[in-house]
Design an enzyme around this catalytic site. Sequence first.
Site, PDB file in Angstrom:
ATOM      1  N   GLU A 230       0.861  -1.196   0.000  1.00  0.00           N
ATOM      2  CA  GLU A 230       0.000   0.000   0.000  1.00  0.00           C
ATOM      3  C   GLU A 230       0.886   1.231   0.000  1.00  0.00           C
ATOM      4  O   GLU A 230       2.078   1.150   0.291  1.00  0.00           O
ATOM      5  CB  GLU A 230      -0.982  -0.021   1.170  1.00  0.00           C
ATOM      6  CG  GLU A 230      -0.348  -0.159   2.533  1.00  0.00           C
ATOM      7  CD  GLU A 230      -1.397  -0.325   3.631  1.00  0.00           C
ATOM      8  OE1 GLU A 230      -2.333   0.494   3.689  1.00  0.00           O
ATOM      9  OE2 GLU A 230      -1.275  -1.263   4.433  1.00  0.00           O
ATOM     10  N   LYS A 232       2.663   4.615   1.105  1.00  0.00           N
ATOM     11  CA  LYS A 232       3.085   5.229   2.361  1.00  0.00           C
ATOM     12  C   LYS A 232       2.759   6.706   2.232  1.00  0.00           C
ATOM     13  O   LYS A 232       3.380   7.416   1.457  1.00  0.00           O
ATOM     14  CB  LYS A 232       4.595   5.008   2.543  1.00  0.00           C
ATOM     15  CG  LYS A 232       5.125   5.497   3.865  1.00  0.00           C
ATOM     16  CD  LYS A 232       6.566   5.046   4.035  1.00  0.00           C
ATOM     17  CE  LYS A 232       7.198   5.523   5.335  1.00  0.00           C
ATOM     18  NZ  LYS A 232       6.457   6.386   6.201  1.00  0.00           N
ATOM     19  N   ARG A 237       1.361   9.676  11.358  1.00  0.00           N
ATOM     20  CA  ARG A 237       0.724   8.432  11.765  1.00  0.00           C
ATOM     21  C   ARG A 237      -0.091   8.691  13.024  1.00  0.00           C
ATOM     22  O   ARG A 237       0.423   9.288  13.981  1.00  0.00           O
ATOM     23  CB  ARG A 237       1.821   7.399  12.037  1.00  0.00           C
ATOM     24  CG  ARG A 237       1.328   6.029  12.424  1.00  0.00           C
ATOM     25  CD  ARG A 237       1.170   5.140  11.223  1.00  0.00           C
ATOM     26  NE  ARG A 237       0.820   3.790  11.622  1.00  0.00           N
ATOM     27  CZ  ARG A 237       1.702   2.840  11.875  1.00  0.00           C
ATOM     28  NH1 ARG A 237       3.004   3.085  11.763  1.00  0.00           N
ATOM     29  NH2 ARG A 237       1.309   1.635  12.242  1.00  0.00           N
ATOM     30  N   ARG A 257       1.844   8.813  16.933  1.00  0.00           N
ATOM     31  CA  ARG A 257       2.520   7.525  16.803  1.00  0.00           C
ATOM     32  C   ARG A 257       3.156   7.074  18.123  1.00  0.00           C
ATOM     33  O   ARG A 257       3.306   5.895  18.387  1.00  0.00           O
ATOM     34  CB  ARG A 257       3.622   7.670  15.751  1.00  0.00           C
ATOM     35  CG  ARG A 257       4.155   6.369  15.240  1.00  0.00           C
ATOM     36  CD  ARG A 257       5.274   6.621  14.275  1.00  0.00           C
ATOM     37  NE  ARG A 257       6.488   6.967  15.003  1.00  0.00           N
ATOM     38  CZ  ARG A 257       7.687   7.031  14.448  1.00  0.00           C
ATOM     39  NH1 ARG A 257       7.817   6.810  13.160  1.00  0.00           N
ATOM     40  NH2 ARG A 257       8.746   7.332  15.153  1.00  0.00           N
ATOM     41  N   GLU A 286      -3.211   7.393   8.720  1.00  0.00           N
ATOM     42  CA  GLU A 286      -2.373   8.559   8.467  1.00  0.00           C
ATOM     43  C   GLU A 286      -3.233   9.804   8.496  1.00  0.00           C
ATOM     44  O   GLU A 286      -4.276   9.857   7.825  1.00  0.00           O
ATOM     45  CB  GLU A 286      -1.701   8.424   7.084  1.00  0.00           C
ATOM     46  CG  GLU A 286      -0.539   9.367   6.868  1.00  0.00           C
ATOM     47  CD  GLU A 286       0.772   8.810   7.435  1.00  0.00           C
ATOM     48  OE1 GLU A 286       0.803   7.640   7.882  1.00  0.00           O
ATOM     49  OE2 GLU A 286       1.765   9.566   7.430  1.00  0.00           O
ATOM     50  N   LYS A 415       9.239  -0.742   4.870  1.00  0.00           N
ATOM     51  CA  LYS A 415       8.909   0.497   4.159  1.00  0.00           C
ATOM     52  C   LYS A 415       9.914   0.667   3.025  1.00  0.00           C
ATOM     53  O   LYS A 415      11.099   0.338   3.167  1.00  0.00           O
ATOM     54  CB  LYS A 415       8.896   1.709   5.088  1.00  0.00           C
ATOM     55  CG  LYS A 415      10.186   1.990   5.828  1.00  0.00           C
ATOM     56  CD  LYS A 415      10.003   3.178   6.767  1.00  0.00           C
ATOM     57  CE  LYS A 415      11.254   3.380   7.605  1.00  0.00           C
ATOM     58  NZ  LYS A 415      11.058   4.328   8.694  1.00  0.00           N
TER      59      LYS A 415
END
Lengths: 554, 341
Positions: A230, A232, A237, A257, A286, A415
């Site tokens: 998906e 980023k 976050r 986060r 996000e 990531k």
Amino acid sequence: MNRFAELLDRIAFEPGRNGKLRLLADYFRHTDDPDRGWALAAMTGALVFRHAKPGVIRALIAERTDPVLFAMSYDYVGDLSETVALLWPHSSAAIGHNAPPPPTLSEVVEILHETPKAALPQALAALLDQLDETGRWALLKLITGALRIGVSARLAKTALASLGDDIAPNAIEEIWPGLEPPYLDLFAWVEGRADRPRILDPAPFRAAMLAHAIEETNFAALDPRDFAAEWKWDGIRVQAVVGRDVDGRRVARLYSRTGEDISPAFPDLIESICAGSFGEAAIDGELLIVREGRVESFGTLQQRLNRKKVDAKLVAEFPAHVRAYDLLSEDGEDLRPLTFAQRRRKLERFIQSRAPDRFDLSPIVPFDTWDQLAAYRRDPASAGALDEAGAIEGLMLKRLDSIYVPGRPTGPWWKWKRDPFTVDAVLMYAQRGHGKRSSFYSDYTFGVWREGAEGEELVPVGKAYFGFTDAELKQLDKWVRDHTTNRFGPVREVEANRKTGLVLEVAFEGVQRSARHKSGVAMRFPRVSRIRWDKPARDADRLEAVEALVGERK
Amino acid sequence: MAPHILAPTPAGLYCPAGDFHIDPTRAVPRALITHGHSDHARAGHGAVLATRETLAIMALRYGEAFCAERQVAAYGERIRVGGVDVAFHPAGHVLGSAQICVADARQRIVVSGDYKRQRDPTCPAFEPISCDVFITEATFALPVFRHPDTSHEVEKLLSSCRIFPDRAHLLGAYSLGKAQRMMALIREAGWDRPIYIHGAMEKITDYYASEGVDFGEIVKVSASDRARLAGEIVLCPPSAIQDVWSRKFPDPVAAFASGWMRVRARARQRGVELPLIVSDHADWDDLCATILETRCGEVWVTHGEADALAHWASTIGLPARPLHLVGYGDEEEAGVEAPSA
């Protein structure tokens, strides 16, 4: 109080994270309850004294000192709390063997909490009389809410966790929102004297799952069929959580986060999850600014972050939005032990049927081979991201069978960020670093060429202090020392002209217009990616090349 | 009013009746020197009158030929120089430091030089001398400067050594006086490991030891030792901490012993991680108390924060005169960019 003050004093000068952790752990280990709990509260921002304001402090010192000497002193010291702490007259009562011991932190907290506003100046003066210079400084910093000692709430909790046997900082993070200072139950658990405190918070934070950056060499061992990909998204976050308290009232919170409660800054989001169908759930996603159905750049989001006051105008101008990655809990059921594939199905259903307008789904990017995905990463628009490609900073790879675990485990998630921009710039100034780097010139200001009034000139465009190896740092340091043309305190100006100069390849994530910088542009996240010993300074990039990237996102 | 027996001149304080300067900032035919710090004791004078220790320190720093002719002044001894009497009295600043009392039949002036009132195991204590005019330094003449008890400051260093046994503790201290005082204080606090020193401090430290100051085991740091000094205390000139020299030590903690460390911004500017507030100068309370103790009718201020002290004097009705002498600074500030060899 004096012991806490000495901790603050020492830690404020300690540049290293490990050093700070050890000082904190040493303090927690050797300080009794409840003092250490109040100290933890002070460092995690859980202590607020509403009535003690700088005006009260100014009035107190004005009654006690010569105004001329105060003005000279303040001018020299430059900080009100510190000036007052140092200038405060020695009290005769506090000197001598029969003087009562100085107040403990707990006593100070109690006095400040219990004293009515009108009696506060007198109570504060009595406390200041009983403390030494460092104690007064810490007290004044505490009540004005400006510790500024470089300790985050997370760092304090990490230090506390280190006292225990195999207690992860995230384990403290998970129960933190339900705890109250002075945290007797928390210390008892960490020290193995009691069970883990029960979570009473109806809308707790769940420690976030993070990813390692993937390297080219990792792919060979990975099967694309095991993974979902998906985008980023380039926001912050967050976790949006709604629960019910014992009285059946809905409690809604937005966490960062790291578990910081950021609800007050986003009343629009809180309102949307409080209402209607959201029910009791925890969404990991996000935070983005969305206008007219389109995600705005991080630069736009920044205008809404770090604001003390959030008014209707700001909310209307920068509407907050959550793009959902994961569903962690639903109607009281903890979904984290399920696999990503299972959670994803539940998330899709949830977003479709129960989520408010401000929530949408972060789409899955279908792919068959790593090469195909690599092409999408280079050009997200080609994979359907279209006009939102500018808000994408890369891809996330998640194993379909991965359960949701706190922290940064290696393997389940990766990531894969987009390649940064680079520019070849010329080193102009170097500054000595701190801590381990205090003898090294390790902070570099670099510039690019432009047409000036007197011909070609270098204009500074940014500052970088990492990205190089220790061996390269030594070489850079030597180059700076050998090519210094001028010194300003800890800063050296180095040779930087058409003939002589050191070219640094600087990597960065984006460029914004900035009125505060001489060059008119500011780089995001600049770092040294290569040292171009081979490249003549005159061949470095020009300002126009940097300006051309304004608004472009990587 | 008759002229004073001392007057400020571009070269420093001058006594016409005795034809000498005190702590001149340039070479003169006849100089009286209060103490061995380089902004007060310069080389190249014709004749120098100073304490035995100050003369020895000047010879160590500048070589035996630092002046043409020298004369020892014992503490308390009255010496006739031209038309005036002079006498040297302990100033408590560093080994050999003295106040100089200059008197004729009409007038007594005491030049304090740099001084402190806090205890110092390495030199004799300051003695207040009554006088008509007291000429004081004012390095720390702001009421924010109140030096804490030195044992408290040394304890900060020892406790850091306990918390960070894997890091070398580099303690920046001026090579003459402060370094030796710190060594003595560290010993008093019970530290029984060797104390390591930078090569630049060796000569002066040896001299202190030869004068009977007991430092226990002192080890000069050699290049190959540095990596092995985790958990140890290493004294060095302040400038060495930011120098290439400091790199080989294991994860060094940058400590600095100075009165300036009272103000956090000053410590931070210098990249200090462990500031110790230990000064060889009088703090605000001691400056004020000392001026009163001399029962002087007038106070002159040589260098430092003269305006604040003059303001204080005016509030108690004491005539005060800032001299704005150029060339004296704090020895630690002067040492910042000095070579570390």
